[in-house]
Design a protein around this motif. Structure first.
Motif, mmCIF file in Angstrom:
data_model
loop_
_atom_site.group_PDB
_atom_site.id
_atom_site.type_symbol
_atom_site.label_atom_id
_atom_site.label_comp_id
_atom_site.label_asym_id
_atom_site.label_seq_id
_atom_site.Cartn_x
_atom_site.Cartn_y
_atom_site.Cartn_z
ATOM 1 N N GLU A 159 0.849 -1.194 0.000
ATOM 2 C CA GLU A 159 0.000 0.000 0.000
ATOM 3 C C GLU A 159 0.883 1.242 0.000
ATOM 4 O O GLU A 159 1.951 1.253 0.613
ATOM 5 N N GLU A 160 0.414 2.262 -0.675
ATOM 6 C CA GLU A 160 1.166 3.516 -0.726
ATOM 7 C C GLU A 160 0.183 4.678 -0.850
ATOM 8 O O GLU A 160 -0.786 4.597 -1.602
ATOM 9 N N VAL A 161 0.428 5.731 -0.096
ATOM 10 C CA VAL A 161 -0.410 6.924 -0.150
ATOM 11 C C VAL A 161 0.279 7.965 -1.027
ATOM 12 O O VAL A 161 1.443 8.307 -0.798
ATOM 13 N N VAL A 162 -0.422 8.433 -2.037
ATOM 14 C CA VAL A 162 0.130 9.407 -2.977
ATOM 15 C C VAL A 162 -0.830 10.592 -3.106
ATOM 16 O O VAL A 162 -1.985 10.520 -2.692
ATOM 17 N N LYS A 163 -0.336 11.634 -3.717
ATOM 18 C CA LYS A 163 -1.157 12.835 -3.923
ATOM 19 C C LYS A 163 -1.720 12.843 -5.340
ATOM 20 O O LYS A 163 -1.034 12.469 -6.301
ATOM 21 N N SER A 164 -2.953 13.265 -5.474
ATOM 22 C CA SER A 164 -3.584 13.353 -6.794
ATOM 23 C C SER A 164 -2.788 14.287 -7.701
ATOM 24 O O SER A 164 -2.165 15.250 -7.235
ATOM 25 N N GLY A 167 -10.229 4.711 3.971
ATOM 26 C CA GLY A 167 -11.367 3.848 3.652
ATOM 27 C C GLY A 167 -11.204 3.214 2.300
ATOM 28 O O GLY A 167 -10.265 3.518 1.560
ATOM 29 N N GLU A 168 -12.124 2.319 1.977
ATOM 30 C CA GLU A 168 -12.064 1.606 0.711
ATOM 31 C C GLU A 168 -12.862 2.302 -0.384
ATOM 32 O O GLU A 168 -12.792 1.918 -1.541
ATOM 33 N N TYR A 169 -13.660 3.330 -0.013
ATOM 34 C CA TYR A 169 -14.520 3.994 -0.986
ATOM 35 C C TYR A 169 -14.360 5.510 -0.865
ATOM 36 O O TYR A 169 -13.732 6.023 0.054
ATOM 37 N N GLY A 170 -14.980 6.217 -1.797
ATOM 38 C CA GLY A 170 -14.968 7.678 -1.732
ATOM 39 C C GLY A 170 -13.652 8.303 -2.112
ATOM 40 O O GLY A 170 -13.359 9.423 -1.741
ATOM 41 N N GLY A 171 -12.853 7.588 -2.866
ATOM 42 C CA GLY A 171 -11.524 8.088 -3.197
ATOM 43 C C GLY A 171 -11.512 9.295 -4.104
ATOM 44 O O GLY A 171 -10.559 10.071 -4.085
ATOM 45 N N GLU A 172 -12.551 9.479 -4.913
ATOM 46 C CA GLU A 172 -12.538 10.589 -5.876
ATOM 47 C C GLU A 172 -12.664 11.948 -5.202
ATOM 48 O O GLU A 172 -12.361 12.969 -5.802
ATOM 49 N N ASN A 173 -13.136 11.973 -3.961
ATOM 50 C CA ASN A 173 -13.332 13.254 -3.285
ATOM 51 C C ASN A 173 -12.137 13.678 -2.433
ATOM 52 O O ASN A 173 -12.167 14.738 -1.820
ATOM 53 N N THR A 174 -11.110 12.850 -2.376
ATOM 54 C CA THR A 174 -9.958 13.171 -1.535
ATOM 55 C C THR A 174 -8.730 13.464 -2.391
ATOM 56 O O THR A 174 -8.515 12.837 -3.431
ATOM 57 N N VAL A 175 -7.919 14.414 -1.939
ATOM 58 C CA VAL A 175 -6.697 14.758 -2.662
ATOM 59 C C VAL A 175 -5.675 13.635 -2.549
ATOM 60 O O VAL A 175 -5.019 13.264 -3.517
#
Length: 244
Positions: free
Chosen positions: A55-60, A221-229
């Motif tokens: 897993e990796e957290v990246v910026k849009s 979370g597993e959903y709602g990714g389009e609304n987060t940077v």
């Protein structure tokens, strides 16, 4: 005269004994090869199947900001003219926020006749409604995030938005795929070694590996990714290791 008649009884006995020895040796060799083949087959057939997670957290790296509004008029033409003026004002306001003209994409305008559901008369100045808007598509993610918090800017320009929503995307997945797949494979091997150690065996060569799908979601979370940077990228690999 038969061929066996050329030899004495003693010679015939010796030949028979030699043949028996050769036959026995052949059976022993064949048995050894068969045993080795079975052993190798069983060794190859024994494996550990594990899954590796990365897993990796990246910026849009891209944002899409949708702005919709309506304008009214006594006639379709009047509503359309009012809408065009409102759109020009909206685009000017967006450009003043630091965006470029190339970032703005106009949405098609639709015109409706307003009907009072209660059967009463509709206000003449609002009989016809023109609806549409613009979409701001840009890599300026931070600018969009800040702009969405400044709704008062539009109100100050007498622009009433019917909707304002933004979606953030990460489009450069190929740039992080190699390191994430390596991390997932390393994680799988670590799990295999732990399992093998508990089972009293040793992890051998890699037998098969299957790459799972990459998923993009919100960091928490597993959903709602389009609304987060920020985005959480996740991949699971299935790996099989031979055991010794």
């Amino acid at each position: 005269m038969s061929r066996s008649a050329l030899y004495s009884p003693r010679q015939q006995s010796g030949i028979g004994l030699l043949g028996a020895v050769i036959l026995s040796a052949g059976v022993v060799v064949a048995g050894f090869l068969l045993a080795t083949a079975v052993k190798d087959f069983r060794k190859y057939d024994q494996f550990i199947e594990v899954r590796g997670l990365a897993e990796e957290v990246v910026k849009s790296d891209k944002a899409s900001w949708n702005l919709a509004f309506s304008a009214y008029g006594e006639t379709p033409q009047a509503a359309s003219q009012a809408w065009v003026k409102q759109q020009e004002k909206l685009e000017t306001t967006v450009l003043a926020m630091g965006f470029e003209a190339a970032d703005i994409r106009r949405q098609p305008m639709n015109i409706y006749e307003n009907i009072n559901p209660n059967g009463g008369q509709v206000e003449p100045a609002k009989r016809w409604r023109a609806q549409g808007g613009i979409v701001v598509e840009t890599p300026k993610v931070d600018a969009v995030e800040q702009a969405t918090l400044k709704t008062d800017v539009f109100l100050n320009e007498n622009i009433v938005l019917e909707s304002s929503f933004v979606q953030f995307y990460f489009t450069d997945l190929n740039s992080i795929k190699p390191r994430m797949l390596k991390a997932a494979t390393d994680n799988a091997k670590e799990a295999a070694q732990t399992f093998a150690s508990d089972s009293g065996v040793t992890v051998g060569a890699l037998k098969t590996a299957t790459q799972g799908l990459f998923s993009i979601s919100a960091p928490l979370g597993e959903y709602g990714g389009e609304n987060t940077v920020m985005k959480k990228i996740r991949v699971v690999t299935k790996v099989q290791y031979l055991v010794e």
